[in-house]
Write a protein that holds these residues in place. Structure first.
Motif, PDB file in Angstrom:
ATOM      1  N   ARG A   1       6.616 -37.661 -10.095  1.00  0.00           N
ATOM      2  CA  ARG A   1       6.740 -39.090 -10.384  1.00  0.00           C
ATOM      3  C   ARG A   1       7.323 -39.302 -11.780  1.00  0.00           C
ATOM      4  O   ARG A   1       8.225 -40.121 -11.976  1.00  0.00           O
ATOM      5  CB  ARG A   1       5.367 -39.739 -10.244  1.00  0.00           C
ATOM      6  CG  ARG A   1       5.357 -41.227 -10.369  1.00  0.00           C
ATOM      7  CD  ARG A   1       3.936 -41.757 -10.083  1.00  0.00           C
ATOM      8  NE  ARG A   1       3.817 -43.151 -10.376  1.00  0.00           N
ATOM      9  CZ  ARG A   1       4.153 -44.137  -9.556  1.00  0.00           C
ATOM     10  NH1 ARG A   1       4.628 -43.859  -8.361  1.00  0.00           N
ATOM     11  NH2 ARG A   1       4.010 -45.397  -9.923  1.00  0.00           N
TER      12      ARG A   1
ATOM     13  N   GLN B   1       8.030 -40.987  -3.876  1.00  0.00           N
ATOM     14  CA  GLN B   1       7.376 -41.370  -5.129  1.00  0.00           C
ATOM     15  C   GLN B   1       7.399 -42.885  -5.352  1.00  0.00           C
ATOM     16  O   GLN B   1       6.450 -43.450  -5.888  1.00  0.00           O
ATOM     17  CB  GLN B   1       8.050 -40.666  -6.314  1.00  0.00           C
ATOM     18  CG  GLN B   1       8.019 -39.156  -6.253  1.00  0.00           C
ATOM     19  CD  GLN B   1       6.614 -38.602  -6.251  1.00  0.00           C
ATOM     20  OE1 GLN B   1       5.723 -39.152  -6.896  1.00  0.00           O
ATOM     21  NE2 GLN B   1       6.399 -37.529  -5.517  1.00  0.00           N
ATOM     22  N   PHE B   2       8.491 -43.529  -4.961  1.00  0.00           N
ATOM     23  CA  PHE B   2       8.670 -44.970  -5.195  1.00  0.00           C
ATOM     24  C   PHE B   2       9.352 -45.599  -3.985  1.00  0.00           C
ATOM     25  O   PHE B   2      10.331 -45.056  -3.480  1.00  0.00           O
ATOM     26  CB  PHE B   2       9.529 -45.224  -6.443  1.00  0.00           C
ATOM     27  CG  PHE B   2       8.897 -44.745  -7.712  1.00  0.00           C
ATOM     28  CD1 PHE B   2       7.995 -45.543  -8.391  1.00  0.00           C
ATOM     29  CD2 PHE B   2       9.193 -43.492  -8.223  1.00  0.00           C
ATOM     30  CE1 PHE B   2       7.397 -45.100  -9.563  1.00  0.00           C
ATOM     31  CE2 PHE B   2       8.600 -43.046  -9.398  1.00  0.00           C
ATOM     32  CZ  PHE B   2       7.700 -43.853 -10.072  1.00  0.00           C
ATOM     33  N   ARG B   3       8.889 -46.764  -3.588  1.00  0.00           N
ATOM     34  CA  ARG B   3       9.460 -47.442  -2.422  1.00  0.00           C
ATOM     35  C   ARG B   3      10.840 -48.029  -2.688  1.00  0.00           C
ATOM     36  O   ARG B   3      11.628 -48.216  -1.772  1.00  0.00           O
ATOM     37  CB  ARG B   3       8.540 -48.570  -1.965  1.00  0.00           C
ATOM     38  CG  ARG B   3       7.246 -48.101  -1.369  1.00  0.00           C
ATOM     39  CD  ARG B   3       6.415 -49.275  -0.941  1.00  0.00           C
ATOM     40  NE  ARG B   3       6.440 -50.290  -2.000  1.00  0.00           N
ATOM     41  CZ  ARG B   3       5.447 -51.063  -2.338  1.00  0.00           C
ATOM     42  NH1 ARG B   3       4.331 -51.008  -1.669  1.00  0.00           N
ATOM     43  NH2 ARG B   3       5.548 -51.935  -3.312  1.00  0.00           N
ATOM     44  N   SER B   4      11.104 -48.371  -3.946  1.00  0.00           N
ATOM     45  CA  SER B   4      12.373 -49.034  -4.259  1.00  0.00           C
ATOM     46  C   SER B   4      12.717 -48.842  -5.735  1.00  0.00           C
ATOM     47  O   SER B   4      11.887 -48.413  -6.532  1.00  0.00           O
ATOM     48  CB  SER B   4      12.274 -50.531  -3.966  1.00  0.00           C
ATOM     49  OG  SER B   4      11.378 -51.142  -4.884  1.00  0.00           O
ATOM     50  N   ARG B   5      13.927 -49.219  -6.055  1.00  0.00           N
ATOM     51  CA  ARG B   5      14.363 -49.179  -7.459  1.00  0.00           C
ATOM     52  C   ARG B   5      13.530 -50.162  -8.283  1.00  0.00           C
ATOM     53  O   ARG B   5      13.172 -49.869  -9.425  1.00  0.00           O
ATOM     54  CB  ARG B   5      15.852 -49.507  -7.535  1.00  0.00           C
ATOM     55  CG  ARG B   5      16.446 -49.337  -8.912  1.00  0.00           C
ATOM     56  CD  ARG B   5      17.903 -49.659  -8.931  1.00  0.00           C
ATOM     57  NE  ARG B   5      18.091 -51.014  -8.461  1.00  0.00           N
ATOM     58  CZ  ARG B   5      19.228 -51.472  -7.964  1.00  0.00           C
ATOM     59  NH1 ARG B   5      20.271 -50.696  -7.861  1.00  0.00           N
ATOM     60  NH2 ARG B   5      19.327 -52.718  -7.555  1.00  0.00           N
ATOM     61  N   ASP B   6      13.193 -51.316  -7.708  1.00  0.00           N
ATOM     62  CA  ASP B   6      12.336 -52.275  -8.419  1.00  0.00           C
ATOM     63  C   ASP B   6      10.975 -51.663  -8.747  1.00  0.00           C
ATOM     64  O   ASP B   6      10.408 -51.939  -9.803  1.00  0.00           O
ATOM     65  CB  ASP B   6      12.139 -53.559  -7.610  1.00  0.00           C
ATOM     66  CG  ASP B   6      13.309 -54.524  -7.731  1.00  0.00           C
ATOM     67  OD1 ASP B   6      14.246 -54.245  -8.507  1.00  0.00           O
ATOM     68  OD2 ASP B   6      13.282 -55.563  -7.036  1.00  0.00           O
ATOM     69  N   ASP B   7      10.431 -50.858  -7.844  1.00  0.00           N
ATOM     70  CA  ASP B   7       9.153 -50.187  -8.121  1.00  0.00           C
ATOM     71  C   ASP B   7       9.285 -49.237  -9.305  1.00  0.00           C
ATOM     72  O   ASP B   7       8.365 -49.105 -10.113  1.00  0.00           O
ATOM     73  CB  ASP B   7       8.653 -49.421  -6.896  1.00  0.00           C
ATOM     74  CG  ASP B   7       8.077 -50.327  -5.821  1.00  0.00           C
ATOM     75  OD1 ASP B   7       7.875 -51.530  -6.098  1.00  0.00           O
ATOM     76  OD2 ASP B   7       7.829 -49.832  -4.707  1.00  0.00           O
ATOM     77  N   ILE B   8      10.434 -48.574  -9.399  1.00  0.00           N
ATOM     78  CA  ILE B   8      10.672 -47.680 -10.543  1.00  0.00           C
ATOM     79  C   ILE B   8      10.732 -48.502 -11.825  1.00  0.00           C
ATOM     80  O   ILE B   8      10.108 -48.155 -12.830  1.00  0.00           O
ATOM     81  CB  ILE B   8      11.970 -46.856 -10.348  1.00  0.00           C
ATOM     82  CG1 ILE B   8      11.797 -45.886  -9.175  1.00  0.00           C
ATOM     83  CG2 ILE B   8      12.332 -46.114 -11.632  1.00  0.00           C
ATOM     84  CD1 ILE B   8      13.076 -45.164  -8.771  1.00  0.00           C
TER      85      ILE B   8
ATOM     86  N   TYR C   1      12.082 -41.513  -2.589  1.00  0.00           N
ATOM     87  CA  TYR C   1      11.357 -42.581  -1.890  1.00  0.00           C
ATOM     88  C   TYR C   1       9.888 -42.225  -1.661  1.00  0.00           C
ATOM     89  O   TYR C   1       9.046 -43.107  -1.532  1.00  0.00           O
ATOM     90  CB  TYR C   1      12.021 -42.916  -0.548  1.00  0.00           C
ATOM     91  CG  TYR C   1      13.177 -43.877  -0.698  1.00  0.00           C
ATOM     92  CD1 TYR C   1      12.951 -45.211  -1.037  1.00  0.00           C
ATOM     93  CD2 TYR C   1      14.486 -43.457  -0.498  1.00  0.00           C
ATOM     94  CE1 TYR C   1      14.005 -46.094  -1.170  1.00  0.00           C
ATOM     95  CE2 TYR C   1      15.546 -44.338  -0.622  1.00  0.00           C
ATOM     96  CZ  TYR C   1      15.304 -45.656  -0.967  1.00  0.00           C
ATOM     97  OH  TYR C   1      16.348 -46.534  -1.110  1.00  0.00           O
TER      98      TYR C   1
ATOM     99  N   ALA D   1       7.303 -49.589 -12.810  1.00  0.00           N
ATOM    100  CA  ALA D   1       6.523 -48.461 -13.341  1.00  0.00           C
ATOM    101  C   ALA D   1       6.949 -48.135 -14.767  1.00  0.00           C
ATOM    102  O   ALA D   1       6.120 -47.720 -15.590  1.00  0.00           O
ATOM    103  CB  ALA D   1       6.682 -47.237 -12.440  1.00  0.00           C
TER     104      ALA D   1
ATOM    105  N   LEU E   1      10.874 -41.055 -12.960  1.00  0.00           N
ATOM    106  CA  LEU E   1      10.953 -42.117 -13.966  1.00  0.00           C
ATOM    107  C   LEU E   1      11.925 -41.758 -15.090  1.00  0.00           C
ATOM    108  O   LEU E   1      12.725 -42.595 -15.520  1.00  0.00           O
ATOM    109  CB  LEU E   1       9.569 -42.412 -14.541  1.00  0.00           C
ATOM    110  CG  LEU E   1       8.592 -43.115 -13.596  1.00  0.00           C
ATOM    111  CD1 LEU E   1       7.210 -43.188 -14.220  1.00  0.00           C
ATOM    112  CD2 LEU E   1       9.106 -44.504 -13.227  1.00  0.00           C
TER     113      LEU E   1
END
Length: 186
Positions: A12, A50-57, A48, A60, A16
Motif C-alpha cells: 500500500r 490496494q485502492f479502488r480508484s485514483r481518488d482513493d489514492i 486495484y 489516502a 502511494l
C-alpha cells in the motif's frame, strides 16, 4: 528456506509513493492506475487490490494532513481569544505546509479539488480554518487576504523552485510572511 514476507502494508505504501511521484510528474488527472502499476512493475489489478480508484489514492495521501489540521483546529479552539486562535492556526498551517511540502501541490490539481470537495469533513475543516483567519462576518477584503495567505503559503511550500530551501528556513520565512499578511486584516 522460507521466502521473506514483505511487512504488512508495504505494498500500500509503495503504491502511494509511486502515485505521488507520478502525480508530481504528470498531475493527478494525467496519471492512470496503469501508469502506477507500470511504475511499480506490477499488474493493474495489484494496484486495484490496494485502492479502488485514483481518488482513493489521493484521499489516502491527503488524509494524514487533514488529520493534523483537525488537531491544530482543536488546539486553536481551546485558545481564549480570537488572536490566540489565529496565531495557533497560522502557525499550524505553516508547519503543515512545510511538513507536507511534497503533497501541498495536490490541492491545486482539479482532480484533487473535486475529490476533497466531495468530503464534507474536509470542507468543514477548510471552512473552520478560514473562519478563524478572517474572523466573524468577513468582508471581501478579509476573504481575499485569507485566501491569498493560504494559497501563497501552500504554493510556496510546494514550489520546486524553492526545493533548495531547507524546511527550517522555509518555515521561518513562511511564518513571518503569514504574520505580515494577517496584519493587513487589522
Amino acid at each position: 528456506m522460507a521466502k521473506p514476507v514483505a511487512p504488512r502494508g508495504s505494498a500500500r505504501e509503495r503504491v502511494l509513493q509511486a502515485a505521488l511521484d507520478l502525480f508530481i510528474e504528470h498531475s493527478v488527472g494525467g496519471t492512470s492506475m496503469q501508469m502506477i502499476a507500470d511504475r511499480l512493475g506490477v499488474s493493474k489489478p495489484a494496484v486495484y487490490y490496494q485502492f479502488r480508484s485514483r481518488d482513493d489514492i489521493v484521499m489516502a495521501l491527503v488524509e494524514p494532513m487533514f488529520d493534523d489540521i483537525v488537531r491544530v483546529m482543536k488546539i486553536a479552539a481551546a485558545m481564549p481569544t480570537q488572536q490566540g486562535q489565529r496565531d495557533v492556526t497560522v502557525s499550524g498551517v505553516v508547519e503543515l505546509s512545510v511538513r507536507y511540502r511534497r503533497l501541498t501541490f495536490l490541492f491545486y490539481d482539479r482532480a484533487v479539488e473535486h475529490a476533497v470537495r466531495s468530503r464534507e469533513d474536509f470542507m468543514a475543516v477548510s471552512d473552520a480554518v478560514a473562519a478563524i483567519l478572517h474572523g466573524p462576518n468577513p468582508d471581501a477584503r478579509a476573504r481575499v487576504i485569507t485566501t491569498t495567505l493560504m494559497a501563497g503559503t501552500f504554493t510556496a511550500a510546494a514550489d520546486p523552485e524553492l526545493a533548495d530551501i531547507g524546511d527550517e528556513q522555509l518555515h521561518e520565512i513562511l511564518l513571518d510572511t503569514a504574520r505580515r499578511v494577517l496584519e493587513l486584516l487589522a
